[in-house]
Design a protein around this motif. Structure first.
Motif, PDB file in Angstrom:
ATOM      1  N   ASP A 120       0.910  -1.552   0.006  1.00  0.00           N
ATOM      2  CA  ASP A 120      -0.028   0.174   0.062  1.00  0.00           C
ATOM      3  C   ASP A 120       0.570   1.526   0.389  1.00  0.00           C
ATOM      4  N   PRO A 121       0.253   2.410  -0.054  1.00  0.00           N
ATOM      5  CA  PRO A 121       1.470   3.624  -0.265  1.00  0.00           C
ATOM      6  C   PRO A 121       1.022   4.132   1.180  1.00  0.00           C
ATOM      7  N   THR A 122       0.632   3.508   2.225  1.00  0.00           N
ATOM      8  CA  THR A 122       1.099   3.608   3.893  1.00  0.00           C
ATOM      9  C   THR A 122       1.415   2.781   4.104  1.00  0.00           C
ATOM     10  N   CYS A 123       2.392   2.759   5.017  1.00  0.00           N
ATOM     11  CA  CYS A 123       2.745   1.079   5.287  1.00  0.00           C
ATOM     12  C   CYS A 123       2.611   1.776   6.820  1.00  0.00           C
ATOM     13  N   LEU A 124       2.235   0.202   7.594  1.00  0.00           N
ATOM     14  CA  LEU A 124       3.104   0.550   8.930  1.00  0.00           C
ATOM     15  C   LEU A 124       3.898  -0.651   9.969  1.00  0.00           C
ATOM     16  N   PHE A 125       4.085  -0.173  10.872  1.00  0.00           N
ATOM     17  CA  PHE A 125       5.179  -0.961  11.555  1.00  0.00           C
ATOM     18  C   PHE A 125       4.757  -1.318  13.180  1.00  0.00           C
ATOM     19  N   ASP A 126       5.526  -2.341  13.675  1.00  0.00           N
ATOM     20  CA  ASP A 126       5.503  -2.771  15.128  1.00  0.00           C
ATOM     21  C   ASP A 126       7.253  -3.457  15.551  1.00  0.00           C
ATOM     22  N   LEU A 127       7.411  -2.080  16.603  1.00  0.00           N
ATOM     23  CA  LEU A 127       8.364  -2.626  16.669  1.00  0.00           C
ATOM     24  C   LEU A 127       8.406  -3.125  18.532  1.00  0.00           C
ATOM     25  N   ARG A 128       9.154  -4.203  19.391  1.00  0.00           N
ATOM     26  CA  ARG A 128       9.163  -4.240  19.950  1.00  0.00           C
ATOM     27  C   ARG A 128      10.953  -4.974  20.110  1.00  0.00           C
ATOM     28  N   LEU A 129      11.381  -4.289  21.942  1.00  0.00           N
ATOM     29  CA  LEU A 129      12.744  -4.210  22.089  1.00  0.00           C
ATOM     30  C   LEU A 129      12.391  -5.428  23.263  1.00  0.00           C
ATOM     31  N   LYS A 130      13.165  -6.181  23.676  1.00  0.00           N
ATOM     32  CA  LYS A 130      13.589  -7.101  24.979  1.00  0.00           C
ATOM     33  C   LYS A 130      13.696  -5.928  26.069  1.00  0.00           C
ATOM     34  N   GLU A 131      12.716  -5.984  27.596  1.00  0.00           N
ATOM     35  CA  GLU A 131      12.923  -4.762  28.375  1.00  0.00           C
ATOM     36  C   GLU A 131      14.700  -4.636  28.565  1.00  0.00           C
ATOM     37  N   ALA A 132      15.346  -4.956  28.897  1.00  0.00           N
ATOM     38  CA  ALA A 132      16.796  -5.162  28.993  1.00  0.00           C
ATOM     39  C   ALA A 132      17.511  -3.614  28.271  1.00  0.00           C
ATOM     40  N   ASN A 133      17.124  -3.587  26.849  1.00  0.00           N
ATOM     41  CA  ASN A 133      17.165  -2.649  25.644  1.00  0.00           C
ATOM     42  C   ASN A 133      16.574  -1.388  25.948  1.00  0.00           C
ATOM     43  N   ARG A 134      15.522  -1.572  26.572  1.00  0.00           N
ATOM     44  CA  ARG A 134      14.169  -0.484  26.855  1.00  0.00           C
ATOM     45  C   ARG A 134      15.303   0.849  27.175  1.00  0.00           C
ATOM     46  N   GLY A 135      15.242   1.839  26.565  1.00  0.00           N
ATOM     47  CA  GLY A 135      15.846   2.770  27.569  1.00  0.00           C
ATOM     48  C   GLY A 135      16.540   3.450  27.215  1.00  0.00           C
ATOM     49  N   HIS A 136      17.276   3.613  25.959  1.00  0.00           N
ATOM     50  CA  HIS A 136      18.776   3.288  25.727  1.00  0.00           C
ATOM     51  C   HIS A 136      18.940   4.001  24.260  1.00  0.00           C
ATOM     52  N   GLY A 137      17.935   4.402  23.699  1.00  0.00           N
ATOM     53  CA  GLY A 137      18.161   4.899  22.602  1.00  0.00           C
ATOM     54  C   GLY A 137      17.775   3.903  21.266  1.00  0.00           C
ATOM     55  N   LEU A 138      18.070   2.779  21.842  1.00  0.00           N
ATOM     56  CA  LEU A 138      17.739   1.734  20.384  1.00  0.00           C
ATOM     57  C   LEU A 138      16.962   1.709  19.836  1.00  0.00           C
ATOM     58  N   GLY A 139      15.316   2.471  20.141  1.00  0.00           N
ATOM     59  CA  GLY A 139      14.355   2.683  19.778  1.00  0.00           C
ATOM     60  C   GLY A 139      13.959   3.748  18.638  1.00  0.00           C
ATOM     61  N   ALA A 140      14.736   4.344  18.709  1.00  0.00           N
ATOM     62  CA  ALA A 140      15.251   5.915  17.649  1.00  0.00           C
ATOM     63  C   ALA A 140      16.071   4.926  16.995  1.00  0.00           C
ATOM     64  N   GLU A 141      16.802   4.457  17.095  1.00  0.00           N
ATOM     65  CA  GLU A 141      17.713   4.046  15.986  1.00  0.00           C
ATOM     66  C   GLU A 141      16.717   2.956  14.921  1.00  0.00           C
ATOM     67  N   ALA A 142      16.453   2.068  15.716  1.00  0.00           N
ATOM     68  CA  ALA A 142      15.655   0.870  14.753  1.00  0.00           C
ATOM     69  C   ALA A 142      14.392   2.152  14.249  1.00  0.00           C
ATOM     70  N   VAL A 143      14.078   2.787  14.640  1.00  0.00           N
ATOM     71  CA  VAL A 143      12.637   3.346  13.674  1.00  0.00           C
ATOM     72  C   VAL A 143      13.265   4.112  12.593  1.00  0.00           C
ATOM     73  N   ASN A 144      14.244   5.125  12.467  1.00  0.00           N
ATOM     74  CA  ASN A 144      14.911   5.582  11.996  1.00  0.00           C
ATOM     75  C   ASN A 144      16.134   4.196  10.358  1.00  0.00           C
ATOM     76  N   TRP A 145      16.286   3.703  10.760  1.00  0.00           N
ATOM     77  CA  TRP A 145      16.897   2.642  10.135  1.00  0.00           C
ATOM     78  C   TRP A 145      15.204   1.876   9.392  1.00  0.00           C
ATOM     79  N   LEU A 146      14.509   1.656   9.888  1.00  0.00           N
ATOM     80  CA  LEU A 146      13.325   0.870   9.249  1.00  0.00           C
ATOM     81  C   LEU A 146      12.649   2.343   7.717  1.00  0.00           C
ATOM     82  N   THR A 147      12.498   3.540   9.064  1.00  0.00           N
ATOM     83  CA  THR A 147      12.149   4.562   8.186  1.00  0.00           C
ATOM     84  C   THR A 147      12.901   4.516   6.625  1.00  0.00           C
TER      85      THR A 147
END
Length: 176
Positions: free
Chosen positions: A73-100
């Protein structure tokens, strides 16, 4: 630095183990079962019908998942999951930038990427903001989970903003 590896059919057992060993508090099913994951895998939710799933790895350890869907589709969606031990370290932003970057580079027909989260998932909401996603929707009592109804918030980035390194605010010209 994170790296990303596409999930294949041969990785189904790894996916089941990964998703059943953690609690996912801001996802519709906090504790997915082996049976539900295998059923979704067979239906192509992770690897077919416009869907791709990627392991997020750090130092060769699998610490998260990105699932892209509606890639046809012209609009895609995503689901992001990080293990609890890896949350809160800025890795989510790195992953979202990569997927974008991945989506807009590899799918020229896609003009926007959308993501949704619960209203109380402040970490993900900050991640959306810091990655150039704009809050476009607020849905009251739209996220049923554990016998409660949470509010849902929708964010998106458009390809033109990604290309230009800009953020276009919402213009609501409706007058009461």
């Amino acid at each position: 630095m994170l790296s990303f590896l596409e999930v294949s059919h041969e990785m189904q057992d790894e996916l089941v183990e990964f998703l059943t060993k953690e609690r996912w508090p801001f996802h519709g099913d906090e504790n997915p079962t082996e049976e539900s994951i295998r059923e979704r895998f067979l239906k192509g939710v992770y690897t077919e019908r416009g869907s791709k799933t990627f392991w997020i790895t750090l130092d060769d350890k699998k610490i998260g998942l990105i699932r892209l869907f509606d890639l046809e589709d012209p609009t895609c969606l995503f689901d992001l999951r990080l293990k609890e031990a890896n949350r809160g370290h800025g890795l989510g932003a790195e992953a979202v930038n990569w997927l974008t970057n991945y989506v807009f580079t590899n799918y020229p027909e896609i003009t926007r990427i959308e993501g949704h989260t619960r209203q109380d998932n402040y970490a993900m909401r900050k991640t959306f903001y810091h990655c150039g996603y704009v809050k476009e929707a607020y849905h009251r009592k739209a996220w049923p989970q554990n016998g409660r109804e949470y509010d849902s918030v929708g964010y998106a980035i458009i390809k033109d903003d990604w290309k230009n390194g800009t953020t276009t605010p919402i213009e609501d010209r409706f007058e009461y």
